[in-house]
Scaffold this active site. Structure first.
Site, PDB file in Angstrom:
ATOM      1  N   CYS A  43       7.036 -10.019  -5.946  1.00 14.47           N
ATOM      2  CA  CYS A  43       7.229  -8.609  -5.595  1.00 14.47           C
ATOM      3  C   CYS A  43       6.127  -8.142  -4.642  1.00 14.47           C
ATOM      4  O   CYS A  43       4.973  -8.535  -4.773  1.00 14.47           O
ATOM      5  CB  CYS A  43       7.208  -7.776  -6.864  1.00 14.47           C
ATOM      6  SG  CYS A  43       7.274  -6.005  -6.565  1.00 14.47           S
ATOM      7  N   GLU A  70       0.823  -1.215   0.000  1.00 19.13           N
ATOM      8  CA  GLU A  70       0.000   0.000   0.000  1.00 19.13           C
ATOM      9  C   GLU A  70       0.852   1.258   0.000  1.00 19.13           C
ATOM     10  O   GLU A  70       0.520   2.240  -0.655  1.00 19.13           O
ATOM     11  CB  GLU A  70      -0.966  -0.006   1.194  1.00 19.13           C
ATOM     12  CG  GLU A  70      -1.958  -1.164   1.192  1.00 19.13           C
ATOM     13  CD  GLU A  70      -2.729  -1.329  -0.114  1.00 19.13           C
ATOM     14  OE1 GLU A  70      -2.941  -0.329  -0.829  1.00 19.13           O
ATOM     15  OE2 GLU A  70      -3.097  -2.471  -0.437  1.00 19.13           O
ATOM     16  N   HIS A 121       1.926   2.056  -3.436  1.00 21.17           N
ATOM     17  CA  HIS A 121       0.904   2.789  -4.198  1.00 21.17           C
ATOM     18  C   HIS A 121       0.955   4.277  -3.891  1.00 21.17           C
ATOM     19  O   HIS A 121       0.825   5.103  -4.785  1.00 21.17           O
ATOM     20  CB  HIS A 121      -0.501   2.273  -3.850  1.00 21.17           C
ATOM     21  CG  HIS A 121      -0.867   1.001  -4.553  1.00 21.17           C
ATOM     22  ND1 HIS A 121      -0.575   0.765  -5.876  1.00 21.17           N
ATOM     23  CD2 HIS A 121      -1.535  -0.094  -4.111  1.00 21.17           C
ATOM     24  CE1 HIS A 121      -1.041  -0.435  -6.210  1.00 21.17           C
ATOM     25  NE2 HIS A 121      -1.620  -0.986  -5.152  1.00 21.17           N
ATOM     26  N   HIS A 155       0.584  -2.012  -9.877  1.00 22.95           N
ATOM     27  CA  HIS A 155       0.759  -3.428  -9.586  1.00 22.95           C
ATOM     28  C   HIS A 155       1.843  -4.016 -10.471  1.00 22.95           C
ATOM     29  O   HIS A 155       2.017  -3.615 -11.611  1.00 22.95           O
ATOM     30  CB  HIS A 155      -0.564  -4.176  -9.778  1.00 22.95           C
ATOM     31  CG  HIS A 155      -1.520  -3.901  -8.664  1.00 22.95           C
ATOM     32  ND1 HIS A 155      -2.876  -3.813  -8.850  1.00 22.95           N
ATOM     33  CD2 HIS A 155      -1.296  -3.676  -7.350  1.00 22.95           C
ATOM     34  CE1 HIS A 155      -3.436  -3.544  -7.675  1.00 22.95           C
ATOM     35  NE2 HIS A 155      -2.509  -3.449  -6.756  1.00 22.95           N
TER      36      HIS A 155
END
Ligand SMILES: [Zn+2]
Ligand SMILES: [Zn+2]
Length: 125
Positions: free
Chosen positions: A89, A74, A77, A83
């Protein structure tokens, strides 16, 4: 996430909430976590990271390991990472707990390099 945004200290670069509440989107699916892409707020739910959720005996170490992976995901992001197709990963999309367990608690070379690039191009965050 709104609550987090309001309670964030003004000098915070990122705010990460950790909750035990299940994060589900009605009619759609559940989430292990959610984040603003390139934004300051992220939240991770431990609910489905517990072995107990799957009717198995609780495992503290496993829970911690899973939580670290989802936090990395998170936070990735919030730093603009998308993604990753590499299932090992931390930025790969996990829609199932087995996929979380298949990840490593680190970014692949490509995602790691992207992160470094972000930090250096902004002169640090
Ligand atoms: Zn994601
Ligand atoms: Zn990656």
């Amino acid at each position: 996430m709104k609550m987090l945004a309001q309670s964030a200290p003004p000098d915070a670069t990122r705010v990460l909430g950790v909750t035990d509440v299940d994060l589900s989107i009605p009619m759609l699916t559940f989430l292990f976590g959610q984040a603003n892409l390139d934004g300051p707020i992220a939240v991770v739910s431990l609910c489905r990271l517990h072995q107990e959720f799957y009717g198995l005996p609780e495992n503290e170490n496993l829970l911690r390991e899973r939580a670290v992976k989802e936090v990395l995901h998170e936070l990735g992001h919030t730093f603009g990472l998308a993604h990753c197709p590499d299932p090992k990963c931390a930025m790969s999309l996990a829609t199932h707990i087995e996929l979380v367990d298949g990840k490593e608690a680190q970014y692949c070379e490509r995602c790691g390099a992207q992160l470094v690039e972000r930090f250096t191009s902004r002169g640090g965050v």
